[in-house]
Design a protein around this motif. Sequence first.
Motif, PDB file in Angstrom:
ATOM      1  N   ALA A  10     -14.182  60.235  90.721  1.00 31.61           N
ATOM      2  CA  ALA A  10     -14.559  60.100  89.435  1.00 31.61           C
ATOM      3  C   ALA A  10     -14.010  58.763  88.865  1.00 31.61           C
ATOM      4  O   ALA A  10     -14.503  57.945  87.998  1.00 31.61           O
ATOM      5  CB  ALA A  10     -13.644  61.274  89.106  1.00 31.61           C
ATOM      6  N   ALA A  11     -12.784  58.340  89.472  1.00 38.26           N
ATOM      7  CA  ALA A  11     -12.286  57.043  89.096  1.00 38.26           C
ATOM      8  C   ALA A  11     -13.114  55.963  89.051  1.00 38.26           C
ATOM      9  O   ALA A  11     -13.616  55.124  88.161  1.00 38.26           O
ATOM     10  CB  ALA A  11     -11.105  56.723  89.662  1.00 38.26           C
ATOM     11  N   VAL A  12     -14.009  55.889  90.122  1.00 35.75           N
ATOM     12  CA  VAL A  12     -14.823  54.731  90.665  1.00 35.75           C
ATOM     13  C   VAL A  12     -15.986  54.804  89.414  1.00 35.75           C
ATOM     14  O   VAL A  12     -16.560  53.889  89.109  1.00 35.75           O
ATOM     15  CB  VAL A  12     -15.404  54.944  91.930  1.00 35.75           C
ATOM     16  CG1 VAL A  12     -16.481  53.944  92.193  1.00 35.75           C
ATOM     17  CG2 VAL A  12     -14.329  54.570  92.921  1.00 35.75           C
ATOM     18  N   ARG A  13     -16.637  56.142  89.440  1.00 37.78           N
ATOM     19  CA  ARG A  13     -17.674  56.303  88.350  1.00 37.78           C
ATOM     20  C   ARG A  13     -17.205  56.075  86.815  1.00 37.78           C
ATOM     21  O   ARG A  13     -18.201  56.080  86.124  1.00 37.78           O
ATOM     22  CB  ARG A  13     -18.283  57.706  88.536  1.00 37.78           C
ATOM     23  CG  ARG A  13     -18.789  57.890  89.979  1.00 37.78           C
ATOM     24  CD  ARG A  13     -19.444  59.442  90.436  1.00 37.78           C
ATOM     25  NE  ARG A  13     -19.957  59.505  91.338  1.00 37.78           N
ATOM     26  CZ  ARG A  13     -21.488  59.309  92.112  1.00 37.78           C
ATOM     27  NH1 ARG A  13     -22.007  58.875  90.658  1.00 37.78           N
ATOM     28  NH2 ARG A  13     -21.597  59.589  93.090  1.00 37.78           N
ATOM     29  N   LEU A  62     -10.713  65.244  86.477  1.00 40.69           N
ATOM     30  CA  LEU A  62     -10.356  64.674  85.269  1.00 40.69           C
ATOM     31  C   LEU A  62      -9.041  63.501  85.508  1.00 40.69           C
ATOM     32  O   LEU A  62      -8.941  62.591  84.723  1.00 40.69           O
ATOM     33  CB  LEU A  62      -9.776  65.873  84.513  1.00 40.69           C
ATOM     34  CG  LEU A  62      -8.710  65.707  83.213  1.00 40.69           C
ATOM     35  CD1 LEU A  62      -9.602  64.622  81.970  1.00 40.69           C
ATOM     36  CD2 LEU A  62      -8.183  66.946  82.539  1.00 40.69           C
ATOM     37  N   GLY A  63      -8.316  63.904  86.502  1.00 43.89           N
ATOM     38  CA  GLY A  63      -7.033  62.790  86.696  1.00 43.89           C
ATOM     39  C   GLY A  63      -7.817  61.647  86.996  1.00 43.89           C
ATOM     40  O   GLY A  63      -7.274  60.535  86.847  1.00 43.89           O
ATOM     41  N   GLY A  64      -8.844  61.700  87.881  1.00 39.57           N
ATOM     42  CA  GLY A  64      -9.490  60.307  88.219  1.00 39.57           C
ATOM     43  C   GLY A  64     -10.147  59.482  86.893  1.00 39.57           C
ATOM     44  O   GLY A  64      -9.981  58.476  86.912  1.00 39.57           O
ATOM     45  N   ILE A  65     -10.690  60.378  86.189  1.00 37.00           N
ATOM     46  CA  ILE A  65     -11.090  59.756  84.846  1.00 37.00           C
ATOM     47  C   ILE A  65     -10.104  59.197  84.164  1.00 37.00           C
ATOM     48  O   ILE A  65     -10.314  57.835  83.493  1.00 37.00           O
ATOM     49  CB  ILE A  65     -11.875  60.861  84.095  1.00 37.00           C
ATOM     50  CG1 ILE A  65     -13.440  61.335  84.901  1.00 37.00           C
ATOM     51  CG2 ILE A  65     -12.356  60.209  82.588  1.00 37.00           C
ATOM     52  CD1 ILE A  65     -13.965  62.448  84.267  1.00 37.00           C
ATOM     53  N   LEU A  66      -9.067  59.641  83.786  1.00 34.29           N
ATOM     54  CA  LEU A  66      -7.892  59.275  83.220  1.00 34.29           C
ATOM     55  C   LEU A  66      -7.328  58.149  83.897  1.00 34.29           C
ATOM     56  O   LEU A  66      -7.070  57.124  83.009  1.00 34.29           O
ATOM     57  CB  LEU A  66      -7.027  60.603  82.775  1.00 34.29           C
ATOM     58  CG  LEU A  66      -5.689  60.190  82.040  1.00 34.29           C
ATOM     59  CD1 LEU A  66      -5.934  59.480  80.780  1.00 34.29           C
ATOM     60  CD2 LEU A  66      -4.890  61.486  82.008  1.00 34.29           C
ATOM     61  N   GLY A  67      -6.998  58.293  85.178  1.00 33.78           N
ATOM     62  CA  GLY A  67      -6.504  57.065  85.730  1.00 33.78           C
ATOM     63  C   GLY A  67      -7.199  55.960  85.459  1.00 33.78           C
ATOM     64  O   GLY A  67      -6.795  54.720  85.441  1.00 33.78           O
TER      65      GLY A  67
END
Length: 291
Positions: free
Chosen positions: A53-56, A216-221
């Motif tokens: 999620a973070a990468v995206r 959600l954590g990855g998006i927020l990070g």
Amino acid sequence: MVKPRGWLEWEAEQARDWISRPQAGDDKYSRGVLGVRTGSKDYPGAAVLGVDAAVRTGLGMVRYLGPRRAATLVLQRRPEIVIGPGRVQAWLLGSGITTTTRTDAVTTALQHALAEGLPTVIDAGALDLVSRAIGPTVITPHAGELAAMLEGEAKPGSASQIAANPGEWAIRAARLFDVTVLLKGAVTHVASPAGARLTVSTGPAWLATAGSGDVLGGILGALLATHSDQLETDAASLAPLAATAALLHAAAANLASAGGPIAALDIADAVPRAVAALLDHGVDPGPRPTR
């Protein structure tokens, strides 16, 4: 469910300003580097979901530091991830970790990350370490996790009490722990010690699925990493960034679902489309739930 007055529903028009578009002169470092300490022997998938999620969401690089099996799974899914320590501009900590099985070595590593004073997302198995955080911090508990955090405090609350009145408890937790609180639930509540009160109510009911919170954590990070310079001088930016993460999460779920069931990785896969829609056309949040 009680929704107190004074809460602002976060919309695409506001959230659009909190997405960083890369510029011609940017490189992977100027676009933000997120450090991730998540996953465990029991829950290695949490690492995969958060990193994916973070990468995206749109940042320059992710550094993953975690258990060997989780690292292997992360690389299988995302070979561009860097494994091992190095320079980071924000942290995502705790997803897929449990306090009951967390080793002393993992606890020490989490504490060292918190001591760096960088913008940080604290989730799941790192929530009990919130007092160690010295930088701009967002915690992302659900009602049960917040109830556990409040045990031993002057005014503890049960998970059912928190779920029945999440706004009040999000405000109370923000003041008590002196961090921004993103309280997950059917309606997401974001509260800060400075008084921000934001809600996101646009996610489909299908969003209540295992691993969704890791996404959600990855998006927020990722959003904290891309705004790390701003957060050094303006901690008040945490609340709109947290609400923007929740809005993107909900929008990605709506896109992935199209009215049908979804799994957590489906949500992560849809994040780029949610970002593009937000930047270029605004997000169609889908039907608002009736509560």
